[in-house]
Write a protein that holds these residues in place. Structure first.
Motif, short mmCIF file in Angstrom:
data_model
loop_
_atom_site.label_atom_id
_atom_site.label_comp_id
_atom_site.label_asym_id
_atom_site.label_seq_id
_atom_site.Cartn_x
_atom_site.Cartn_y
_atom_site.Cartn_z
N SER A 42 0.83 -1.21 0.00
CA SER A 42 0.00 0.00 0.00
C SER A 42 0.86 1.26 0.00
CB SER A 42 -0.94 0.00 1.21
OG SER A 42 -1.83 -1.09 1.15
N ALA A 46 1.24 4.26 -3.04
CA ALA A 46 0.91 5.67 -2.76
C ALA A 46 2.13 6.59 -2.74
CB ALA A 46 0.19 5.77 -1.42
N SER A 62 2.34 8.81 -8.81
CA SER A 62 2.35 7.69 -7.88
C SER A 62 2.00 6.43 -8.66
CB SER A 62 1.33 7.89 -6.75
OG SER A 62 0.01 7.75 -7.23
N ASP A 64 -0.37 4.31 -7.90
CA ASP A 64 -1.82 4.24 -8.01
C ASP A 64 -2.32 5.03 -9.21
OD1 ASP A 64 -2.48 2.57 -5.89
OD2 ASP A 64 -2.48 4.20 -4.42
N GLU A 65 -1.83 6.25 -9.37
CA GLU A 65 -2.25 7.09 -10.50
C GLU A 65 -1.80 6.50 -11.82
OE1 GLU A 65 -2.04 11.33 -8.01
OE2 GLU A 65 -0.62 10.91 -9.62
#
Length: 218
Positions: A42, A46, A62, A64-65
């Motif tokens: 996680s 991030a 990041s 995630d993006e």
């Protein structure tokens, strides 16, 4: 110089984070940086990274993006991305391992030799691809220079070029029910600015004969 390429893109802010408990223990990971990133999944997803332009017009910073934008397939073809993309190899790799299926234990202990002698360089694009012929198509046969080989990697370290294949993890990535190898390919010009780091999947390395690799698909 040999470790410069990997150190460029393996700088991310996860080492100070506490474990989130979401590591995948059935994944066999040899590379310590990748093992740490997967253990702190996680936080890795991030963590802030070098901004990179995507084909959609968005800018990501990041994992995630980046993954939400389609990963490597969604990056824009702009010069600035050549360097920025190095910081996102870890994103593709960790995401693939996190989503992988359990696989039978891989007991191989000479993966570097296998990469040098059995991986068909015609099965994926690299600087070595143009050097292959119908008779010479493995890393050992396309060069007349000695290779640096260890348990997990095979590398050509010449005055003009640095090319390395490293098995960084083992798990079932392609869903075949058999263990695959996640391989990082470092392709770097000694005399210019070209540097590419690409995650590859070597499919079912336990088979007899030539092995094929494809870019990690996300």
């Amino acid at each position: 110089m040999r470790t410069m390429a990997l150190s460029v893109f393996l700088v991310w802010a996860v080492t100070a984070c506490a474990s989130t408990g979401d590591a995948r223990e059935e994944v066999l990971v040899f590379n310590p940086e990748l093992r740490e990133a997967l253990a702190h999944y996680s936080a890795t997803m991030a963590a802030p990274r070098v901004p990179m332009a995507m084909a959609s017009g968005a800018t990501v910073s990041s994992c995630d993006e980046y993954l939400a934008q389609g990963s490597r397939a969604g990056t824009a073809s702009v010069p600035a991305n050549n360097t920025a993309s190095l910081d996102y190899v870890i994103c593709d790799s960790v995401a693939a391992l996190h989503d992988a299926l359990p696989a039978p234990l891989d007991a191989a202990n000479a993966r570097g030799e296998t990469l040098a002698d059995r991986l068909d360089l015609r099965s994926f694009r690299s600087s070595r691809y143009q050097r292959t012929t119908d008779e010479a198509y493995t890393l050992r046969t396309v060069t007349d220079q000695p290779l640096d080989i260890d348990t997990y990697s095979a590398a050509l370290d010449s005055p003009g070029w640095y090319f390395k294949l490293e098995v960084v993890a083992v798990t079932d990535i392609d869903g075949s029910g058999q263990a695959d190898w996640l391989v990082w390919m470092v392709d770097q010009s000694r005399g210019g600015s070209y540097l590419s780091v690409v995650p590859l999947v070597v499919h079912d390395p336990s088979i007899v004969g030539l092995l094929n690799a494809t870019p990690l698909a996300r």
